[in-house]
Design a protein around this motif. Structure first.
Motif, PDB file in Angstrom:
ATOM      1  N   THR A 115       0.870  -1.467   0.245  1.00 39.57           N
ATOM      2  CA  THR A 115       0.182  -0.009  -0.118  1.00 39.57           C
ATOM      3  C   THR A 115       0.939   1.210  -0.129  1.00 39.57           C
ATOM      4  OG1 THR A 115      -0.485   0.351   2.515  1.00 39.57           O
ATOM      5  CG2 THR A 115      -1.872  -0.913   1.377  1.00 39.57           C
ATOM      6  N   ARG A 137      -3.836   2.162   4.817  1.00 39.79           N
ATOM      7  CA  ARG A 137      -5.154   1.202   5.130  1.00 39.79           C
ATOM      8  C   ARG A 137      -5.015   0.431   6.280  1.00 39.79           C
ATOM      9  NH1 ARG A 137      -5.604  -0.728  -1.119  1.00 39.79           N
ATOM     10  NH2 ARG A 137      -6.776   0.804  -2.099  1.00 39.79           N
ATOM     11  N   ASN A 151      -7.045   9.643   4.724  1.00 43.52           N
ATOM     12  CA  ASN A 151      -7.627   8.979   3.959  1.00 43.52           C
ATOM     13  C   ASN A 151      -8.660   9.855   3.429  1.00 43.52           C
ATOM     14  OD1 ASN A 151      -8.537   7.075   1.718  1.00 43.52           O
ATOM     15  ND2 ASN A 151     -10.165   6.625   3.401  1.00 43.52           N
TER      16      ASN A 151
END
Length: 174
Positions: A115, A137, A151
């Motif tokens: 990620t 994540r 995010n």
């Protein structure tokens, strides 16, 4: 007769020289005061086609975006954010900020290696950077709350259209 400067003229001359710095071109330029405080969030590559960009939020509310790869907009863009944007974000990020001048990794209970990586850099009025790093994540652990803030940052800052994931045929993943 030997030429000389009075003590006060010498002091004024030295102070004037101290306010100047050499420029890369070799000339003299007046040194600028330090930039205002800011928070820079860099979103790094992943194993796929994740957006790669930097966004800097200044204490004056200015938002500066640089799209690097896999973003709808590539290059530099700026917008004026609301006045409280910086102070609100700074308050939310404070629990994750390392000691001034330090760099720290925010723990994630089960970080995934493929990620994006967030790098958050706080710069104070004197130009001193303080950095925190987190894998995106993050499902649990201290980094989970920070991941949620980061995010949602593109929408909150008004850069979601610029940062939107865009795959281009001539650009490889990663």
């Amino acid at each position: 007769m030997t030429p000389y400067l009075s003590k006060s003229a010498l002091l004024v001359s030295l102070m004037a020289l101290g306010a100047c710095t050499g420029s890369p071109s070799g000339g003299l330029e007046v040194s600028a005061s330090h930039d205002p405080e800011s928070v820079l969030v860099s979103v790094g590559p992943c194993f796929g086609f994740c957006p790669v960009y930097d966004v800097r939020i200044g204490s004056d509310g200015m938002v500066a975006f640089t799209g690097k790869r896999h973003t709808a907009e590539l290059g530099d863009r700026t917008l004026r954010g609301r006045a409280s944007l910086y102070s609100d974000l700074k308050a939310e990020l404070t629990p994750f900020k390392p000691a001034d001048g330090e760099t720290a990794t925010i723990a994630c209970a089960a970080a995934m290696s493929d990620t994006s990586t967030y790098t958050i850099t706080w710069t104070n009025g004197a130009g001193l950077p303080t950095t925190a790093v987190l894998k995106s994540r993050c499902p649990a652990g201290p980094g989970h709350a920070l991941d949620a803030i980061l995010n949602g940052l593109p929408q909150r800052l008004g850069i979601d259209a610029w940062a939107k994931q865009t795959t281009r045929p001539d650009t490889s993943r990663g």
